[in-house]
Design a protein around this motif. Structure first.
Motif, PDB file in Angstrom:
ATOM      1  N   TYR A 121       0.847  -1.201   0.000  1.00  0.00           N
ATOM      2  CA  TYR A 121       0.000   0.000   0.000  1.00  0.00           C
ATOM      3  C   TYR A 121       0.881   1.249   0.000  1.00  0.00           C
ATOM      4  CZ  TYR A 121      -4.646  -2.093   0.683  1.00  0.00           C
ATOM      5  OH  TYR A 121      -5.837  -2.760   0.516  1.00  0.00           O
ATOM      6  N   ASN A 123      -5.919  -7.264   5.275  1.00  0.00           N
ATOM      7  CA  ASN A 123      -5.316  -5.915   5.200  1.00  0.00           C
ATOM      8  C   ASN A 123      -5.365  -5.216   6.561  1.00  0.00           C
ATOM      9  OD1 ASN A 123      -6.367  -4.880   1.810  1.00  0.00           O
ATOM     10  ND2 ASN A 123      -5.100  -6.542   2.487  1.00  0.00           N
ATOM     11  N   GLY A 133     -19.826   4.290  -4.036  1.00  0.00           N
ATOM     12  CA  GLY A 133     -18.570   3.558  -4.178  1.00  0.00           C
ATOM     13  C   GLY A 133     -18.203   3.476  -5.646  1.00  0.00           C
ATOM     14  N   ASP A 165     -10.190   0.194  -4.909  1.00  0.00           N
ATOM     15  CA  ASP A 165      -9.765   0.838  -6.159  1.00  0.00           C
ATOM     16  C   ASP A 165     -10.560   0.330  -7.365  1.00  0.00           C
ATOM     17  OD1 ASP A 165      -8.358   2.405  -8.008  1.00  0.00           O
ATOM     18  OD2 ASP A 165      -6.490   2.164  -6.903  1.00  0.00           O
ATOM     19  N   ARG A 213      -8.057   0.243   7.697  1.00  0.00           N
ATOM     20  CA  ARG A 213      -9.113   0.869   6.897  1.00  0.00           C
ATOM     21  C   ARG A 213     -10.209   1.376   7.823  1.00  0.00           C
ATOM     22  NH1 ARG A 213     -13.078  -0.909   3.070  1.00  0.00           N
ATOM     23  NH2 ARG A 213     -13.521  -2.562   4.559  1.00  0.00           N
ATOM     24  N   GLN A 269     -16.399  -5.381 -11.966  1.00  0.00           N
ATOM     25  CA  GLN A 269     -17.388  -4.742 -12.846  1.00  0.00           C
ATOM     26  C   GLN A 269     -16.994  -3.303 -13.176  1.00  0.00           C
ATOM     27  OE1 GLN A 269     -18.079  -6.623 -10.166  1.00  0.00           O
ATOM     28  NE2 GLN A 269     -20.084  -7.581 -10.278  1.00  0.00           N
ATOM     29  N   MET A 329     -16.384  -1.940 -16.926  1.00  0.00           N
ATOM     30  CA  MET A 329     -17.071  -0.767 -17.512  1.00  0.00           C
ATOM     31  C   MET A 329     -16.073   0.120 -18.263  1.00  0.00           C
ATOM     32  SD  MET A 329     -19.571   0.634 -14.527  1.00  0.00           S
ATOM     33  CE  MET A 329     -20.201  -0.513 -13.344  1.00  0.00           C
ATOM     34  N   SER A 375     -15.953   6.565   3.635  1.00  0.00           N
ATOM     35  CA  SER A 375     -15.955   5.217   4.220  1.00  0.00           C
ATOM     36  C   SER A 375     -15.037   4.281   3.443  1.00  0.00           C
ATOM     37  CB  SER A 375     -17.388   4.666   4.231  1.00  0.00           C
ATOM     38  OG  SER A 375     -17.901   4.628   2.928  1.00  0.00           O
ATOM     39  N   GLY A 387      -9.087  -8.271  -0.525  1.00  0.00           N
ATOM     40  CA  GLY A 387      -9.446  -6.857  -0.308  1.00  0.00           C
ATOM     41  C   GLY A 387      -9.298  -6.034  -1.569  1.00  0.00           C
ATOM     42  N   THR A 414     -14.543   7.201  -1.560  1.00  0.00           N
ATOM     43  CA  THR A 414     -15.736   6.396  -1.259  1.00  0.00           C
ATOM     44  C   THR A 414     -16.540   6.951  -0.079  1.00  0.00           C
ATOM     45  OG1 THR A 414     -14.461   4.493  -2.008  1.00  0.00           O
ATOM     46  CG2 THR A 414     -16.493   4.021  -0.823  1.00  0.00           C
TER      47      THR A 414
HETATM   48  C1  LIG Z   1      -9.273  -3.189   0.937  1.00  0.00           C
HETATM   49  C2  LIG Z   1     -10.010  -1.955   0.498  1.00  0.00           C
HETATM   50  C3  LIG Z   1      -9.346  -0.744   0.428  1.00  0.00           C
HETATM   51  C4  LIG Z   1     -10.036   0.417   0.060  1.00  0.00           C
HETATM   52  N1  LIG Z   1      -9.366   1.614   0.072  1.00  0.00           N
HETATM   53  C5  LIG Z   1     -10.023   2.744  -0.291  1.00  0.00           C
HETATM   54  C6  LIG Z   1      -9.357   4.012  -0.228  1.00  0.00           C
HETATM   55  O1  LIG Z   1      -8.190   4.107   0.182  1.00  0.00           O
HETATM   56  N2  LIG Z   1     -10.049   5.110  -0.618  1.00  0.00           N
HETATM   57  C7  LIG Z   1     -11.334   5.048  -1.063  1.00  0.00           C
HETATM   58  O2  LIG Z   1     -11.892   6.093  -1.430  1.00  0.00           O
HETATM   59  N3  LIG Z   1     -12.003   3.868  -1.103  1.00  0.00           N
HETATM   60  C8  LIG Z   1     -11.377   2.722  -0.717  1.00  0.00           C
HETATM   61  N4  LIG Z   1     -12.033   1.515  -0.726  1.00  0.00           N
HETATM   62  C9  LIG Z   1     -13.436   1.480  -1.122  1.00  0.00           C
HETATM   63  C10 LIG Z   1     -13.611   0.919  -2.543  1.00  0.00           C
HETATM   64  O3  LIG Z   1     -13.037   1.751  -3.508  1.00  0.00           O
HETATM   65  C11 LIG Z   1     -15.105   0.674  -2.795  1.00  0.00           C
HETATM   66  O4  LIG Z   1     -15.508  -0.296  -1.862  1.00  0.00           O
HETATM   67  C12 LIG Z   1     -15.376   0.191  -4.213  1.00  0.00           C
HETATM   68  O5  LIG Z   1     -15.197   1.230  -5.132  1.00  0.00           O
HETATM   69  C13 LIG Z   1     -16.787  -0.391  -4.366  1.00  0.00           C
HETATM   70  O6  LIG Z   1     -17.734   0.464  -3.826  1.00  0.00           O
HETATM   71  P1  LIG Z   1     -18.839  -0.094  -2.806  1.00  0.00           P
HETATM   72  O7  LIG Z   1     -18.145  -0.868  -1.765  1.00  0.00           O
HETATM   73  O8  LIG Z   1     -19.677   1.046  -2.392  1.00  0.00           O
HETATM   74  O9  LIG Z   1     -19.706  -1.109  -3.643  1.00  0.00           O
HETATM   75  P2  LIG Z   1     -20.906  -0.778  -4.642  1.00  0.00           P
HETATM   76  O10 LIG Z   1     -20.552   0.346  -5.536  1.00  0.00           O
HETATM   77  O11 LIG Z   1     -22.152  -0.639  -3.832  1.00  0.00           O
HETATM   78  O12 LIG Z   1     -20.966  -2.086  -5.487  1.00  0.00           O
HETATM   79  C14 LIG Z   1     -21.474  -3.317  -4.936  1.00  0.00           C
HETATM   80  C15 LIG Z   1     -21.380  -4.385  -6.020  1.00  0.00           C
HETATM   81  O13 LIG Z   1     -22.189  -4.022  -7.146  1.00  0.00           O
HETATM   82  C16 LIG Z   1     -21.385  -3.983  -8.321  1.00  0.00           C
HETATM   83  N5  LIG Z   1     -21.824  -2.880  -9.170  1.00  0.00           N
HETATM   84  C17 LIG Z   1     -22.012  -1.588  -8.836  1.00  0.00           C
HETATM   85  N6  LIG Z   1     -22.449  -0.876  -9.889  1.00  0.00           N
HETATM   86  C18 LIG Z   1     -22.540  -1.745 -10.925  1.00  0.00           C
HETATM   87  C19 LIG Z   1     -22.919  -1.631 -12.292  1.00  0.00           C
HETATM   88  N7  LIG Z   1     -23.299  -0.453 -12.817  1.00  0.00           N
HETATM   89  N8  LIG Z   1     -22.870  -2.743 -13.065  1.00  0.00           N
HETATM   90  C20 LIG Z   1     -22.490  -3.931 -12.558  1.00  0.00           C
HETATM   91  N9  LIG Z   1     -22.119  -4.106 -11.265  1.00  0.00           N
HETATM   92  C21 LIG Z   1     -22.147  -3.025 -10.470  1.00  0.00           C
HETATM   93  C22 LIG Z   1     -19.957  -3.775  -7.836  1.00  0.00           C
HETATM   94  O14 LIG Z   1     -19.013  -4.241  -8.771  1.00  0.00           O
HETATM   95  C23 LIG Z   1     -19.957  -4.580  -6.533  1.00  0.00           C
HETATM   96  O15 LIG Z   1     -19.737  -5.929  -6.809  1.00  0.00           O
HETATM   97  C24 LIG Z   1     -11.387   0.356  -0.302  1.00  0.00           C
HETATM   98  C25 LIG Z   1     -12.062  -0.873  -0.252  1.00  0.00           C
HETATM   99  C26 LIG Z   1     -11.396  -2.011   0.173  1.00  0.00           C
HETATM  100  C27 LIG Z   1     -12.155  -3.301   0.275  1.00  0.00           C
END
Ligand SMILES: Cc1cc2nc3c(=O)[nH]c(=O)nc-3n(C[C@H](O)[C@H](O)[C@H](O)COP(=O)(O)OP(=O)(O)OC[C@H]3O[C@@H](n4cnc5c(N)ncnc54)[C@H](O)[C@@H]3O)c2cc1C
Length: 384
Positions: free
Chosen positions: A86, A203, A131, A362, A208, A366, A370, A155, A357, A126
Motif C-alpha cells: 500500500y 489488510n 462507491g 480501487d 481501513r 465490474q 465498464m 468510508s 481486499g 468512497t
Molecule cells: C481493501 C479496500 C481498500 C479500500 N481503500 C479505499 C481508499 O483508500 N479510498 C477510497 O476512497 N475507497 C477505498 N475503498 C473502497 C472501494 O473503492 C469501494 O468499496 C469500491 O469502489 C466499491 O464500492 P462499494 O463498496 O460502495 O460497492 P458498490 O458500488 O455498492 O458495489 C457493490 C457491487 O455491485 C457492483 N456494481 C455496482 N455498480 C454496478 C454496475 N453499474 N454494473 C455492474 N455491477 C455493479 C460492484 O461491482 C460490486 O460488486 C477500499 C475498499 C477495500 C475493500
C-alpha cells in the motif's frame, strides 16, 4: 522495436528489493496482522530504500523514477509483505497527484515527508452511498472567506487509522455532477476530522476505516488542482494505481507458488513426491500462466504510461484480473499445502484474506469492465 527487457538499473533495484523482502519483510509478515498495527517503521524503511519517492521528483526528495520501476517495487514488496505494498501504491498515486496538481507550497510541505516515510497520506473518495458510482459523493466543500468548509463521511478508506492527512474529494458545486467535484489535502489534526477503524477480514495493518468531516475548515491553498475539476484531473492517477495493484497481488501469488513448489517436491503421498502427480502440477502451471500474463500486461501498461500513451483499458484489465487470478492461485496453494496451511502458522491464509481486499478496493471487477467496455464498445453505450 519490441523489447521486453528491464534496464540494468531496474534489474539491480529488483534484486535489492527481492533480498529485502525475503530477509526483512517475509519473516514478520504475519506479525503486524496478529498485532493489528501499522508498522510505521517499515514505511520509513521503504523511504530509506527510495521506494516511497519513486514518483516524486528529485527536487522534492524523491527519485523521479519511471512507472515500470515503480511496478518492480510493487511486485517485489508484494512477495514479502502484501500490506506494505500500500505504501508503494498510495505514495506513487498521491506523489503524482500532488506533484502535478498542488501548489508549490503544498509540494514542499508534503512531498519530502511522503518520500521519507515520515508522513502517511491516504486518499478518500468512497462514501456510504457512493462507491462504484464515485461521482455520486455527497460530501460538500463550500468556499467561505479564505477556507473551504467540509462536511460529510468517507468510508472504507485505507490508512484511516494511521494517516497523517488525506486527499479528500468533495462537491464544490452540487449542480455540476462529476464536474462539480474538487480535491483537497486535509491534515488529520484539523478540528472536526474524526477517524475510526474497521474490523476487516484482511489488510489489517492498513487500518481501513471511516473519516467524518464536521465543519472542517480547510485553508483554500489546500485545494488540489482547479475547483470543480478535481475528479477529471485526478482520475488519471487511478490508471497507475490499478497497474500497481495488479503487480502487488501477483507478487504475493508468485511467492505463494514458489513456497508451494518447494513443498510439493518434498511432501510424499503413495510413496512419491506430490509434484509427480499431474493433479498437483497442472494447477500450479495454470496459475503460473495466469499470473505471468497479468504481470506482462501490467508492465506493458506501465510502459505505455511512461511513454504518454493511452493505457486505461490495459490498467482496468490488470486491476480486474490481477487480484482475481492471484486470489485463485493463493487459494490453490493453500489446498496443496494441506491442513497446516489452514492454520495461522503459515502465511497463506493471511495472503488470501489480504489479496481479496483488492478485488474491491480501487474498483471492483465490474467497475473495471465498464472502463474496458467504454473503450472497445463506445462511450455512447455506457450505462452511467
Ligand atoms: C481493501 C479496500 C481498500 C479500500 N481503500 C479505499 C481508499 O483508500 N479510498 C477510497 O476512497 N475507497 C477505498 N475503498 C473502497 C472501494 O473503492 C469501494 O468499496 C469500491 O469502489 C466499491 O464500492 P462499494 O463498496 O460502495 O460497492 P458498490 O458500488 O455498492 O458495489 C457493490 C457491487 O455491485 C457492483 N456494481 C455496482 N455498480 C454496478 C454496475 N453499474 N454494473 C455492474 N455491477 C455493479 C460492484 O461491482 C460490486 O460488486 C477500499 C475498499 C477495500 C475493500
Amino acid at each position: 522495436m519490441l523489447n521486453f527487457s528491464f534496464t540494468e538499473e531496474q534489474d539491480y533495484f529488483r534484486k535489492m528489493l527481492k533480498e529485502f523482502a525475503k530477509e526483512e519483510l517475509l519473516p514478520q509478515y504475519t506479525k503486524w496482522d496478529r498485532e493489528g498495527v501499522t508498522p510505521r517503521h517499515l514505511w520509513k524503511k521503504l523511504g530509506e530504500l527510495g521506494v516511497n519517492g519513486l514518483r516524486i521528483p528529485a527536487e522534492f526528495g524523491g527519485s523521479g523514477a519511471d512507472c515500470v520501476t515503480t511496478g518492480i517495487a510493487a511486485e517485489e514488496i508484494g512477495r514479502g509483505d502484501f500490506n506494505l505494498t500500500y505504501a508503494v501504491m498510495l505514495n506513487a498515486l498521491i506523489g503524482e497527484i500532488i506533484t502535478k496538481h498542488a501548489t508549490e507550497e503544498l509540494r514542499q510541505e508534503w512531498l519530502p515527508r511522503i518520500a521519507s516515510g515520515e508522513r502517511i497520506v491516504g486518499i478518500a473518495i468512497t462514501e456510504p452511498s457512493a462507491g462504484t458510482d464515485a461521482g455520486g459523493i455527497k460530501t460538500t466543500a463550500f468556499h467561505k472567506g479564505s477556507v473551504y468548509v467540509l462536511n460529510g463521511e468517507k468510508s472504507g478508506i485505507s490508512v484511516a487509522t494511521a494517516g497523517d492527512a488525506f486527499i479528500i474529494f468533495a462537491k464544490t458545486d452540487t449542480n455540476l455532477g462529476n464536474r462539480g467535484i474538487s480535491a483537497f489535502i486535509v491534515p488529520r489534526d484539523l478540528p472536526g476530522v474524526e477517524c475510526t477503524g474497521y474490523e476487516d477480514m484482511g489488510n489489517i495493518p492498513i487500518g481501513r476505516g471511516s473519516i467524518y468531516l464536521n465543519d472542517v475548515e480547510v485553508p483554500e491553498e489546500n485545494l488540489i488542482g482547479l475547483e470543480n475539476q478535481g475528479f477529471a484531473q485526478v482520475m488519471n492517477g487511478f490508471d497507475l494505481s490499478r497497474l500497481l495493484i495488479g503487480l502487488q497481488c501477483v507478487g504475493a501469488a508468485f511467492q505463494s507458488l514458489d513456497e508451494t513448489i518447494e513443498h510439493v517436491k518434498v511432501r510424499q503421498s503413495f510413496g512419491k513426491p506430490l509434484a509427480v502427480y499431474q493433479g498437483v502440477s497442472f494447477p500450479i502451471v495454470t496459475h503460473y500462466t495466469h499470473l505471468e500474463m497479468v504481470k506482462w500486461q501490467a508492465y506493458r501498461g506501465l510502459w505505455l504510461r511512461d511513454h504518454g500513451l493511452q493505457h486505461s483499458k490495459e490498467s482496468a484489465s490488470v486491476k480486474w484480473l490481477g487480484p482475481k487470478y492471484s486470489q485463485e492461485a493463493i487459494h490453490e496453494c493453500l489446498l496443496l499445502n494441506g491442513h497446516y496451511a489452514y492454520t495461522k502458522e503459515m502465511p497463506l491464509e493471511q495472503r488470501l484474506r489480504d489479496v481479496i481486499g483488492l478485488e474491491i478496493g480501487d474498483g471492483t471487477a465490474q467497475a473495471n469492465q465498464m472502463v474496458i467496455a467504454k473503450d472497445i464498445i463506445g462511450k455512447e453505450f455506457r450505462s452511467y
